[in-house]
Design a protein around this motif. Structure first.
Motif, PDB file in Angstrom:
ATOM      1  N   LEU A  75      20.988 -16.495   4.470  1.00 20.15           N
ATOM      2  CA  LEU A  75      20.912 -17.788   5.129  1.00 20.15           C
ATOM      3  C   LEU A  75      19.881 -17.706   6.248  1.00 20.15           C
ATOM      4  O   LEU A  75      19.792 -16.682   6.921  1.00 20.15           O
ATOM      5  CB  LEU A  75      22.305 -18.072   5.711  1.00 20.15           C
ATOM      6  N   LYS A  76      19.115 -18.785   6.421  1.00 21.36           N
ATOM      7  CA  LYS A  76      18.225 -18.895   7.584  1.00 21.36           C
ATOM      8  C   LYS A  76      18.494 -20.231   8.261  1.00 21.36           C
ATOM      9  O   LYS A  76      18.457 -21.288   7.620  1.00 21.36           O
ATOM     10  CB  LYS A  76      16.748 -18.825   7.177  1.00 21.36           C
ATOM     11  N   LEU A  77      18.741 -20.173   9.570  1.00 20.80           N
ATOM     12  CA  LEU A  77      18.954 -21.369  10.390  1.00 20.80           C
ATOM     13  C   LEU A  77      17.840 -21.487  11.421  1.00 20.80           C
ATOM     14  O   LEU A  77      17.375 -20.477  11.956  1.00 20.80           O
ATOM     15  CB  LEU A  77      20.282 -21.275  11.142  1.00 20.80           C
ATOM     16  N   ASN A  78      17.450 -22.722  11.708  1.00 20.57           N
ATOM     17  CA  ASN A  78      16.448 -22.992  12.743  1.00 20.57           C
ATOM     18  C   ASN A  78      16.998 -24.003  13.735  1.00 20.57           C
ATOM     19  O   ASN A  78      17.688 -24.945  13.354  1.00 20.57           O
ATOM     20  CB  ASN A  78      15.171 -23.593  12.129  1.00 20.57           C
ATOM     21  N   SER A  79      16.654 -23.812  14.998  1.00 17.62           N
ATOM     22  CA  SER A  79      16.998 -24.791  16.025  1.00 17.62           C
ATOM     23  C   SER A  79      15.750 -25.080  16.850  1.00 17.62           C
ATOM     24  O   SER A  79      14.737 -24.392  16.718  1.00 17.62           O
ATOM     25  CB  SER A  79      18.139 -24.257  16.904  1.00 17.62           C
ATOM     26  N   GLY A  80      15.838 -26.102  17.695  1.00 19.14           N
ATOM     27  CA  GLY A  80      14.721 -26.430  18.583  1.00 19.14           C
ATOM     28  C   GLY A  80      13.399 -26.570  17.848  1.00 19.14           C
ATOM     29  O   GLY A  80      13.332 -27.178  16.782  1.00 19.14           O
ATOM     30  N   ASN A  81      12.356 -25.970  18.404  1.00 16.78           N
ATOM     31  CA  ASN A  81      11.018 -26.110  17.839  1.00 16.78           C
ATOM     32  C   ASN A  81      10.770 -25.299  16.580  1.00 16.78           C
ATOM     33  O   ASN A  81       9.728 -25.444  15.953  1.00 16.78           O
ATOM     34  CB  ASN A  81       9.960 -25.744  18.888  1.00 16.78           C
ATOM     35  N   SER A  82      11.696 -24.436  16.199  1.00 20.01           N
ATOM     36  CA  SER A  82      11.482 -23.678  14.966  1.00 20.01           C
ATOM     37  C   SER A  82      11.846 -24.500  13.726  1.00 20.01           C
ATOM     38  O   SER A  82      11.552 -24.097  12.611  1.00 20.01           O
ATOM     39  CB  SER A  82      12.262 -22.363  14.973  1.00 20.01           C
ATOM     40  N   GLN A 110      28.986 -21.393  -0.521  1.00 19.89           N
ATOM     41  CA  GLN A 110      29.947 -22.126   0.314  1.00 19.89           C
ATOM     42  C   GLN A 110      30.253 -21.360   1.592  1.00 19.89           C
ATOM     43  O   GLN A 110      30.311 -21.934   2.681  1.00 19.89           O
ATOM     44  CB  GLN A 110      31.240 -22.380  -0.477  1.00 19.89           C
ATOM     45  N   LEU A 111      30.427 -20.049   1.465  1.00 19.67           N
ATOM     46  CA  LEU A 111      30.684 -19.205   2.630  1.00 19.67           C
ATOM     47  C   LEU A 111      29.524 -19.309   3.629  1.00 19.67           C
ATOM     48  O   LEU A 111      29.741 -19.468   4.838  1.00 19.67           O
ATOM     49  CB  LEU A 111      30.878 -17.757   2.172  1.00 19.67           C
ATOM     50  N   LEU A 112      28.289 -19.238   3.130  1.00 20.34           N
ATOM     51  CA  LEU A 112      27.113 -19.324   4.006  1.00 20.34           C
ATOM     52  C   LEU A 112      26.979 -20.723   4.612  1.00 20.34           C
ATOM     53  O   LEU A 112      26.635 -20.860   5.787  1.00 20.34           O
ATOM     54  CB  LEU A 112      25.854 -18.936   3.236  1.00 20.34           C
TER      55      LEU A 112
END
Length: 172
Positions: A75-82, A110-112
């Motif tokens: 999994l890859k998550l991004n927040s803000g300016n990313s 589903q877990l991710l």
């Protein structure tokens, strides 16, 4: 299969991240795209250098789903300016959820996804969003079943092929 755990990864895991990223992207899309477009995408977007720079970004987070020492998906998550767009301070982007082909249908996606939603809630995000290729019916159905709704679309370039991703979000 034993207990599946989700753990945050760091630069120490770069080699494994490159391997799982390239393997799962290829398994998911190779049958419906030209090889040269796939190779261009893999070499530019899932190279060791590119993934290291993403790991180094404090506004991006990667997680492995593992069973003992075997990596099942990531999994890859991004927040803000990313975030790739919608650079809304109060949102989290799921840029990637991929599961190795032999582990599909084992609820690892589903877990991710549940892990993503939990992180977004902990960060007090208003919504979580993602882009899905318009022809990836399996993913569209999965996210729809989980409460995500299409709200827009954007171009996704794979090699020389310009494709359409549907943007989906879920308010938290």
């Amino acid at each position: 299969m034993g207990e599946i755990k989700v753990r945050k990864i760091t630069s120490v895991d770069l080699t494994d991240l490159v391997k799982i990223s390239r393997q799962t992207f290829t398994e998911t899309f190779e049958e419906v795209n030209f090889e040269e477009d796939m190779q261009k995408y893999l070499s530019e977007n899932l190279s060791e250098e590119q993934l290291q720079s993403e790991l180094d970004n404090p506004e991006s987070e990667f997680y492995f789903a593992e069973n003992k020492d075997e990596i099942l998906g990531y999994l890859k998550l991004n927040s803000g300016n990313s975030q790739t767009e919608n650079k809304n301070e109060n949102s989290i982007e799921i840029e990637r959820i991929y599961v190795r082909k032999e582990f599909l249908r084992m609820k690892i996606g589903q877990l991710l996804l549940d892990h993503s939603i939990q992180i977004a809630k902990e960060k007090k995000a208003e919504f979580i969003w993602l882009g899905v290729w318009e022809h990836n019916e399996r993913a569209l159905k999965f996210y729809g079943k989980n409460g995500f709704e299409v709200y827009s679309k954007h171009d996704f370039v794979l090699g020389k092929d310009v494709q359409t991703d549907l943007l989906m979000k879920m308010n938290l």
